[in-house]
Enzyme design. Sequence first.
Site, PDB file in Angstrom:
ATOM      1  N   HIS A 159     -14.087 -12.235 -13.304  1.00  0.00           N
ATOM      2  CA  HIS A 159     -14.834 -12.870 -12.220  1.00  0.00           C
ATOM      3  C   HIS A 159     -15.723 -11.813 -11.567  1.00  0.00           C
ATOM      4  CE1 HIS A 159     -15.671 -15.177  -8.555  1.00  0.00           C
ATOM      5  NE2 HIS A 159     -15.294 -16.220  -9.254  1.00  0.00           N
ATOM      6  N   ASP A 219     -10.748 -21.384 -13.934  1.00  0.00           N
ATOM      7  CA  ASP A 219     -11.002 -22.186 -15.139  1.00  0.00           C
ATOM      8  C   ASP A 219      -9.931 -22.027 -16.206  1.00  0.00           C
ATOM      9  OD1 ASP A 219     -14.278 -21.259 -14.427  1.00  0.00           O
ATOM     10  OD2 ASP A 219     -13.505 -23.310 -14.307  1.00  0.00           O
TER      11      ASP A 219
HETATM   12  C1  SDX Z   1     -16.692 -19.449 -12.217  1.00  0.00           C
HETATM   13  O1  SDX Z   1     -19.220 -16.761  -8.962  1.00  0.00           O
HETATM   14  C2  SDX Z   1     -18.243 -17.660  -8.695  1.00  0.00           C
HETATM   15  O2  SDX Z   1     -17.684 -17.734  -7.638  1.00  0.00           O
HETATM   16  C3  SDX Z   1     -17.978 -18.566  -9.888  1.00  0.00           C
HETATM   17  C4  SDX Z   1     -16.772 -19.520  -9.725  1.00  0.00           C
HETATM   18  C5  SDX Z   1     -17.032 -20.572  -8.638  1.00  0.00           C
HETATM   19  O3  SDX Z   1     -16.031 -21.128  -8.140  1.00  0.00           O
HETATM   20  O4  SDX Z   1     -18.226 -20.894  -8.396  1.00  0.00           O
HETATM   21  O5  SDX Z   1     -15.595 -18.778  -9.421  1.00  0.00           O
HETATM   22  C6  SDX Z   1     -16.532 -20.311 -11.018  1.00  0.00           C
HETATM   23  O6  SDX Z   1     -17.772 -19.386 -12.756  1.00  0.00           O
HETATM   24  C7  SDX Z   1     -15.518 -18.603 -12.684  1.00  0.00           C
HETATM   25  C8  SDX Z   1     -15.887 -17.684 -13.888  1.00  0.00           C
HETATM   26  C9  SDX Z   1     -15.866 -18.557 -15.156  1.00  0.00           C
HETATM   27  N1  SDX Z   1     -16.416 -17.791 -16.300  1.00  0.00           N
HETATM   28  C10 SDX Z   1     -15.597 -17.376 -17.302  1.00  0.00           C
HETATM   29  O7  SDX Z   1     -14.361 -17.468 -17.276  1.00  0.00           O
HETATM   30  C11 SDX Z   1     -16.349 -16.791 -18.494  1.00  0.00           C
HETATM   31  C12 SDX Z   1     -15.646 -15.499 -18.955  1.00  0.00           C
HETATM   32  N2  SDX Z   1     -15.871 -14.488 -17.902  1.00  0.00           N
HETATM   33  C13 SDX Z   1     -17.012 -13.656 -18.001  1.00  0.00           C
HETATM   34  O8  SDX Z   1     -18.075 -14.028 -18.776  1.00  0.00           O
HETATM   35  C14 SDX Z   1     -17.272 -12.776 -16.799  1.00  0.00           C
HETATM   36  O9  SDX Z   1     -16.063 -12.275 -16.401  1.00  0.00           O
HETATM   37  C15 SDX Z   1     -17.982 -13.389 -15.617  1.00  0.00           C
HETATM   38  C16 SDX Z   1     -19.257 -14.058 -16.018  1.00  0.00           C
HETATM   39  C17 SDX Z   1     -17.107 -14.388 -14.942  1.00  0.00           C
HETATM   40  C18 SDX Z   1     -18.298 -12.265 -14.631  1.00  0.00           C
HETATM   41  O10 SDX Z   1     -19.231 -11.464 -15.224  1.00  0.00           O
HETATM   42  P1  SDX Z   1     -19.789 -10.136 -14.500  1.00  0.00           P
HETATM   43  O11 SDX Z   1     -19.308 -10.020 -13.113  1.00  0.00           O
HETATM   44  O12 SDX Z   1     -21.258 -10.056 -14.727  1.00  0.00           O
HETATM   45  O13 SDX Z   1     -19.042  -9.017 -15.255  1.00  0.00           O
HETATM   46  P2  SDX Z   1     -19.490  -8.411 -16.630  1.00  0.00           P
HETATM   47  O14 SDX Z   1     -19.928  -9.524 -17.551  1.00  0.00           O
HETATM   48  O15 SDX Z   1     -20.443  -7.298 -16.369  1.00  0.00           O
HETATM   49  O16 SDX Z   1     -18.112  -7.837 -17.178  1.00  0.00           O
HETATM   50  C19 SDX Z   1     -17.636  -6.585 -16.700  1.00  0.00           C
HETATM   51  C20 SDX Z   1     -16.958  -5.974 -17.921  1.00  0.00           C
HETATM   52  C21 SDX Z   1     -17.846  -5.973 -19.156  1.00  0.00           C
HETATM   53  O17 SDX Z   1     -17.428  -4.888 -19.961  1.00  0.00           O
HETATM   54  P3  SDX Z   1     -18.326  -3.503 -19.883  1.00  0.00           P
HETATM   55  O18 SDX Z   1     -19.741  -3.894 -20.242  1.00  0.00           O
HETATM   56  O19 SDX Z   1     -18.178  -3.005 -18.465  1.00  0.00           O
HETATM   57  O20 SDX Z   1     -17.675  -2.621 -20.921  1.00  0.00           O
HETATM   58  O21 SDX Z   1     -15.801  -6.772 -18.286  1.00  0.00           O
HETATM   59  C22 SDX Z   1     -15.998  -7.339 -19.582  1.00  0.00           C
HETATM   60  C23 SDX Z   1     -17.473  -7.233 -19.900  1.00  0.00           C
HETATM   61  O22 SDX Z   1     -17.663  -7.112 -21.294  1.00  0.00           O
HETATM   62  N3  SDX Z   1     -15.568  -8.726 -19.464  1.00  0.00           N
HETATM   63  C24 SDX Z   1     -14.829  -9.371 -20.360  1.00  0.00           C
HETATM   64  C25 SDX Z   1     -14.627 -10.650 -19.800  1.00  0.00           C
HETATM   65  N4  SDX Z   1     -15.240 -10.730 -18.623  1.00  0.00           N
HETATM   66  C26 SDX Z   1     -15.843  -9.535 -18.416  1.00  0.00           C
HETATM   67  N5  SDX Z   1     -14.321  -9.010 -21.548  1.00  0.00           N
HETATM   68  C27 SDX Z   1     -13.599  -9.953 -22.210  1.00  0.00           C
HETATM   69  N6  SDX Z   1     -13.341 -11.205 -21.741  1.00  0.00           N
HETATM   70  C28 SDX Z   1     -13.844 -11.583 -20.540  1.00  0.00           C
HETATM   71  N7  SDX Z   1     -13.619 -12.796 -20.074  1.00  0.00           N
END
Ligand code: SDX
Length: 430
Positions: free
Chosen positions: A306, A364
């Site tokens: 998140h 989720d």
């Molecule tokens: C919702 O914003 C809100 O409040 C949203 C929400 C709401 O109520 O409105 O809470 C609802 O959207 C919840 C989130 C649902 N999405 C997912 O579950 C999709 C999977 N999660 C990710 O795609 C990610 O964690 C996000 C999109 C939720 C957050 O992305 P960020 O903050 O931009 O973080 P990032 O993508 O830069 O990740 C940071 C690191 C990265 O690695 P590095 O580049 O630092 O090496 O963590 C890794 C990412 O690769 N990473 C994951 C991961 N999520 C982040 N690796 C594996 N699996 C994951 N799920």
Amino acid sequence: MADKKAVLKIDGKDIELDVRSGSIGPDVIDINPLYKHSGAFTYDPGFTSTASCESKITYIDGDEGVLLHRGYPIEQLAEKGDFLEVCYLLLYGELPTAAQKADFDNRVTRHTMVHEQMSKFFSGYRRDAHPMAVMVGTVGALSAFYHDSTDITDPHQRMVASLRMIAKMPTIAAMAYKYHIGQPFVYPKNDLGYAANFLHMCFAVPCEEYKVNPVLARAMDRIFILHADHEQNASTSTVRLAGSSGANPFACIAAGIACLWGPAHGGANEAALNMLMEIGTVDRIPEYIAKAKDKNDPFRLMGFGHRVYKNYDPRARIMQKTMYEVLEATGRHNDPLMQVALELEKIALSDPYFKDKKLYPNVDFYSGITLRALGFPTTMFTVLFALARTVGWIAQWAEMIEDPQQRIGRPRQLYTGAPKRDYVKLDDRG
Ligand code: SDX
């Protein structure tokens, strides 16, 4: 007046900026005068360090896993309140008295029908259209109706539009579902509560009486509460930006639905269940954990991680509890996907990759198993998220309209394209 200052040194010049404190949470550095005094913009793709507005509606402490709506913890609202009470709280800022609650519930109930012409939009969609595509189109079409509540400068019309949105979303969502499965639309019933009415519109058929299971109605209502609002997330920011131009409120909500659909945002509940079904069995979890950790593999654990929560999403805990209740009530307590989800969480939370990056289950992760047990296909999961989030979008939209500092949102950019150059005639282009 700010009592704290920040000084930015740029090109040998000190630029003093006000630092403002909220009631709780991080301070903000007011960079409004920055461009005028420095000729430079700030740069923050994805807005990881940017506060876009001042708000009194929802507060999240991502490190502590805290979520407050008008100061009330989500755990208490989910346990002790109901969704329409949370709607009232988000819209008006205070919990309603008994009389206010009864009046609000009655007003919402009596706006649940949609204009009969709305049903004609559906016959234009393919039956196999994704229900979120139908929601974007049909909610947008509401802006072609209700011309008596689109003067957004009139507080009364704003409240009428807000109530209509909250009241009609379940009806439109149920119509999208019924159209998708080829069953006739079911009208709302004024003697049912909000969540029970929605379940009835989704699962009743004209051929027989449909009794809503009160345990499932309570679970549905609680799921709506968990999704009601969440500060300045992507879809809420979309609604605020669309609304900042003075656009029709229904069209702004349609923009929010479009943004929520993405798998990185509200589409994650559908993607998370599809992921659990793809993993299938506990013994295949290590293979998918490895994929999630592999920088060269775009696969991510859906329902994990998140932007704000660097701790357990408090909504995920409540959703897990609701999952158990629904699986028990529907006789699916041995759902193999639940075993996969629980084992996946356990393995991921003990893995340094997820621990170091502070990746925890979000709202989720468990919602898909719960919604499937309630009888919904995965394609409807994000529709349910949009239904619940409508009150958050509307409350944030109204707060933005009422904000005296409000002006059209218009970010700038870091330009790295071609500098000025002259046109070259076709014959001279080689
Ligand atoms: C919702 O914003 C809100 O409040 C949203 C929400 C709401 O109520 O409105 O809470 C609802 O959207 C919840 C989130 C649902 N999405 C997912 O579950 C999709 C999977 N999660 C990710 O795609 C990610 O964690 C996000 C999109 C939720 C957050 O992305 P960020 O903050 O931009 O973080 P990032 O993508 O830069 O990740 C940071 C690191 C990265 O690695 P590095 O580049 O630092 O090496 O963590 C890794 C990412 O690769 N990473 C994951 C991961 N999520 C982040 N690796 C594996 N699996 C994951 N799920």
